[in-house]
Design an enzyme around this catalytic site. Structure first.
Site, PDB file in Angstrom:
ATOM      1  N   ARG A 107       0.831  -1.190   0.000  1.00 18.34           N
ATOM      2  CA  ARG A 107       0.000   0.000   0.000  1.00 18.34           C
ATOM      3  C   ARG A 107       0.877   1.257   0.000  1.00 18.34           C
ATOM      4  O   ARG A 107       1.924   1.283   0.674  1.00 18.34           O
ATOM      5  CB  ARG A 107      -0.875  -0.028   1.243  1.00 18.34           C
ATOM      6  CG  ARG A 107      -1.918   1.074   1.341  1.00 18.34           C
ATOM      7  CD  ARG A 107      -2.981   0.942   0.287  1.00 18.34           C
ATOM      8  NE  ARG A 107      -4.192   1.691   0.615  1.00 18.34           N
ATOM      9  CZ  ARG A 107      -5.194   1.859  -0.250  1.00 18.34           C
ATOM     10  NH1 ARG A 107      -5.122   1.357  -1.474  1.00 18.34           N
ATOM     11  NH2 ARG A 107      -6.273   2.517   0.114  1.00 18.34           N
ATOM     12  N   THR A 397      -8.504   0.277 -10.478  1.00 18.44           N
ATOM     13  CA  THR A 397      -8.009  -0.955  -9.859  1.00 18.44           C
ATOM     14  C   THR A 397      -8.138  -2.176 -10.778  1.00 18.44           C
ATOM     15  O   THR A 397      -8.895  -2.179 -11.738  1.00 18.44           O
ATOM     16  CB  THR A 397      -8.728  -1.209  -8.507  1.00 18.44           C
ATOM     17  OG1 THR A 397      -8.630  -0.037  -7.721  1.00 18.44           O
ATOM     18  CG2 THR A 397      -8.148  -2.348  -7.746  1.00 18.44           C
ATOM     19  N   GLN A 434      -3.907   7.692  -4.133  1.00 15.35           N
ATOM     20  CA  GLN A 434      -4.388   6.797  -3.069  1.00 15.35           C
ATOM     21  C   GLN A 434      -4.628   7.514  -1.733  1.00 15.35           C
ATOM     22  O   GLN A 434      -5.404   7.036  -0.901  1.00 15.35           O
ATOM     23  CB  GLN A 434      -3.368   5.666  -2.873  1.00 15.35           C
ATOM     24  CG  GLN A 434      -3.956   4.330  -2.494  1.00 15.35           C
ATOM     25  CD  GLN A 434      -4.789   3.680  -3.576  1.00 15.35           C
ATOM     26  OE1 GLN A 434      -6.017   3.628  -3.472  1.00 15.35           O
ATOM     27  NE2 GLN A 434      -4.137   3.178  -4.616  1.00 15.35           N
ATOM     28  N   ASP A 437      -7.982   7.935  -0.064  1.00 17.74           N
ATOM     29  CA  ASP A 437      -8.640   6.867   0.707  1.00 17.74           C
ATOM     30  C   ASP A 437      -8.546   7.115   2.220  1.00 17.74           C
ATOM     31  O   ASP A 437      -9.119   6.368   3.011  1.00 17.74           O
ATOM     32  CB  ASP A 437      -8.038   5.490   0.377  1.00 17.74           C
ATOM     33  CG  ASP A 437      -8.747   4.836  -0.803  1.00 17.74           C
ATOM     34  OD1 ASP A 437      -9.673   5.454  -1.359  1.00 17.74           O
ATOM     35  OD2 ASP A 437      -8.373   3.701  -1.172  1.00 17.74           O
ATOM     36  N   SER A 461      -7.674   0.632   2.790  1.00 18.56           N
ATOM     37  CA  SER A 461      -8.123   0.122   1.492  1.00 18.56           C
ATOM     38  C   SER A 461      -9.332  -0.787   1.665  1.00 18.56           C
ATOM     39  O   SER A 461      -9.683  -1.181   2.779  1.00 18.56           O
ATOM     40  CB  SER A 461      -6.981  -0.676   0.854  1.00 18.56           C
ATOM     41  OG  SER A 461      -7.437  -1.374  -0.279  1.00 18.56           O
ATOM     42  N   SER A 462      -9.954  -1.119   0.535  1.00 19.89           N
ATOM     43  CA  SER A 462     -11.012  -2.135   0.523  1.00 19.89           C
ATOM     44  C   SER A 462     -10.596  -3.367  -0.283  1.00 19.89           C
ATOM     45  O   SER A 462     -11.401  -4.276  -0.490  1.00 19.89           O
ATOM     46  CB  SER A 462     -12.280  -1.568  -0.112  1.00 19.89           C
ATOM     47  OG  SER A 462     -12.733  -0.471   0.626  1.00 19.89           O
ATOM     48  N   GLY A 484     -13.110  -2.158  -7.647  1.00 18.07           N
ATOM     49  CA  GLY A 484     -14.424  -1.570  -7.392  1.00 18.07           C
ATOM     50  C   GLY A 484     -14.515  -0.699  -6.154  1.00 18.07           C
ATOM     51  O   GLY A 484     -15.609  -0.502  -5.629  1.00 18.07           O
ATOM     52  N   GLY A 485     -13.386  -0.188  -5.650  1.00 19.06           N
ATOM     53  CA  GLY A 485     -13.438   0.674  -4.471  1.00 19.06           C
ATOM     54  C   GLY A 485     -14.050  -0.072  -3.298  1.00 19.06           C
ATOM     55  O   GLY A 485     -13.833  -1.274  -3.124  1.00 19.06           O
TER      56      GLY A 485
END
Ligand code: GLU
Length: 578
Positions: A107, A397, A434, A437, A461-462, A484-485
């Site tokens: 990340r 993504t 990023q 987020d 993050s997801s 897809g977030g």
């Protein structure tokens, strides 16, 4: 036809020419036709060019990690809007010998200059996503290459430099711009206004690059050659790091504050792997700094108290139940999950069987609970968290799944956050946005946000790269994930329920119409039969929203000696195997 439908049809045509087992439009042949079969090795990834390279690396004797690295380099070129070396990601690895599961956290991190107020306006209120996204402020220190280097050191088989050659050749010789990329370039409101992206994605007369164009990227070829020869250090030190810092700090609008020291000190992390038994399966996914794995596993941990197999797939009772479990998981996600290096995340407690049984008991089969409240898995006073509402995330993504001939597997979700990231291009690749987020507000209701911005921290993050095993034998059963977030959590959960409870084949599991709940309205996929559930859901107290839902799952299922691969018809992916 709406633009998205036009895209689906155009993409189908592209793919039908690229392979025999390609997806088509929404009204299409029976699901079984979309499942690709193999016996030795397989890749499922977002673009046919990447799939071809990945399979080729496997054929050369490469490991699953080798194939993933080579495919990521190709995606940086051919699907630049979604992921790349300017971004970050999460990779789960399964070693067939010994059965170890490793998870790698690549990340992005906030630079030292970042602070909890950086996304607030002069009036002290959070700025709009669209205002802070383009430019330097939203860029995190990229993590992809350091993470892949670490995974390669531990699980690579072919030499590092070999893995870069296909992408270098493709960048020099040119690749064909796909319908999806062309549509995203044409629809993007910012890309043409930023000098570094305009010169690459638009012609000299300002026309967006059209689908079918041969596009070369010599700057990326140079960058990849440097990394191929000198390792990830070539990116994190010296010229490329200086170019990144200069680009971020000179960006207009939103100058950033990233130093070469921020870049040079970046480290990928290995994390504990959260797993949960669900029916006959053991499901393992990504832990914090992603919230994805815990939210997926919590949802399943609640649903195992209900007999989903007895309910009609995608019927009203199933949709209501899954939506309610999902809202409970999202309430905990908001309250408890951030970068574990900055505040303790009670991951084990959140997945505790008794705790999840208690949460499941909050579900009323006849009536929606409305907004779910976070549970109390542990002494809440120990935690520096709060409900900090996440800003809606635009979609980007990429997810890839790989199984090599020895049975090792990679589940890798990779991202530059929104489409085209921060809309800054440097040395042939796009930089992520990023940092959006993070929670934009540092605190609410007197409590500091677990996901507030802090120097050196990873935004929550997801992403939910997932591996499924047979709970008894331990054998690998499936490799999956999706872009897809925050919707990733719902897409992956739904695919798992499709595979495990409803015995769907991998294509049917990911192509089924989506329904989601992120602790707000229940969202139904627009233009699909599922929308007919709207009034029944409303009668049970749900607020209902119809939305286009652009998942992009790539899945490999292992059935005895057979590998079954499938790619989401909503994007351009493909599974290929031998
Ligand atoms: N930035 C998002 C995350 O890390 C992913 C964005 C997307 O999938 O569109 O969860």
């Amino acid at each position: 036809m709406r633009p998205r439908q036009r895209f689906v049809v155009a993409a189908a045509l592209l793919l039908l020419t690229a392979c025999t087992a390609a997806p088509a439009g929404t009204s299409a042949p029976p699901p079984a036709a979309r499942v690709v079969r193999a016996v030795h090795q397989m890749v499922a990834v977002a673009h046919p060019a990447a799939a071809k390279v990945g399979l080729d690396i496997l054929r050369q004797g490469g490991s699953a990690v080798d194939a993933a690295i080579a495919m990521q380099m190709v995606l940086t070129l051919v699907e630049p809007q979604s992921s790349g070396i300017g971004g970050g990601g999460f990779l789960l690895h399964y070693a067939a010998e010994g059965g170890a599961i490793d998870s790698y956290d690549g990340r992005e991190t906030a630079p030292e200059s970042a602070n909890a107020e950086m996304f607030l306006g002069d009036d002290g209120r959070p700025r709009k996503f669209a205002d802070v996204m383009p430019g330097g402020l939203s860029v995190g220190v990229p993590g992809t290459l350091r993470m892949l280097e670490l995974a390669h050191r531990e699980h690579g088989r072919l030499p590092w430099r070999v893995l870069f050659q296909p992408a270098i050749a493709l960048a020099e010789d040119g690749f064909i711009v796909s319908p999806r990329l062309a549509a995203e370039i044409a629809e993007d409101p910012v890309l043409g206004t930023q000098p570094t992206t305009r010169s690459y994605f638009f012609g000299p007369d300002g026309t967006p690059i059209a689908s079918g164009t041969l596009l070369k990227n010599p700057a990326l070829a140079r960058t990849l050659r440097a990394v191929a020869e000198n390792g990830a250090d070539a990116f994190y030190e010296g010229r490329i790091a200086a170019d990144i810092a200069r680009t971020v700090n000179g960006a207009e609008p939103n100058r950033g504050g990233m130093t070469v020291a921020d870049i040079g000190t970046y480290q990928a992390e290995k994390r504990p792997v959260p797993c949960l038994d669900y029916r006959e399966a053991r499901v393992c996914s990504m832990g914090p700094s992603s919230s994805g794995g815990i939210a997926v596993l919590q949802t399943l941990g609640m649903l195992r108290h209900f007999n989903l197999a007895a309910l009609r797939p995608d019927g009203i009772d199933a949709v209501h139940l899954i939506a309610e479990a999902s809202r409970l998981a999202f309430a905990d996600r908001e309250r408890y999950i951030g970068d574990p290096d900055f505040a303790p995340v009670p991951a084990d407690r959140l997945l505790d069987a008794d705790y999840l049984a208690g949460r499941a008991a909050e579900i009323d089969l006849a009536r929606s609970m409305g907004e779910a409240q976070p549970g109390r898995p542990t002494e809440a006073s120990l935690l520096g968290a709060l409900p900090a509402r996440q800003i809606a995330e635009p979609l980007s993504t990429s997810h890839m799944s790989v199984v090599d001939r020895d049975g090792n597997a990679v589940s890798f979700t990779t991202s530059i956050e929104g489409a085209f990231g921060a809309h800054l291009m440097v040395d042939g690749f796009l930089l992520n946005n990023q940092l959006t987020d993070f929670a934009f507000t540092p605190a609410a209701r007197g409590r500091a946000a677990a996901n507030r911005v802090e120097p050196g921290k990873r935004p929550r993050s997801s992403m939910s790269p997932t591996l499924v095993f047979d709970a008894k034998s331990g054998a690998l059963r499936a490799v999956l994930g999706s872009p897809g977030g925050a919707n990733i959590i719902g897409y992956v959960t739904q695919a798992l329920i499709g595979l495990i409870d409803w015995q769907r084949d991998p294509y049917a599991a990911i192509a089924a119409p989506h329904f989601l709940n992120r602790n707000g309205p229940t969202i139904l996929e627009a233009d699909r039969d599922i929308r007919s559930l709207g009034s029944e859901l409303e009668a049970r107290g749900h607020k209902v929203k119809m939305q286009e839902l652009s998942s992009g799952a790539n899945v490999i299922v292992l059935e005895g000696a057979t590998l079954l691969g499938a790619s989401d018809p909503r994007r351009e992916g493909i599974a290929l195997g031998d």
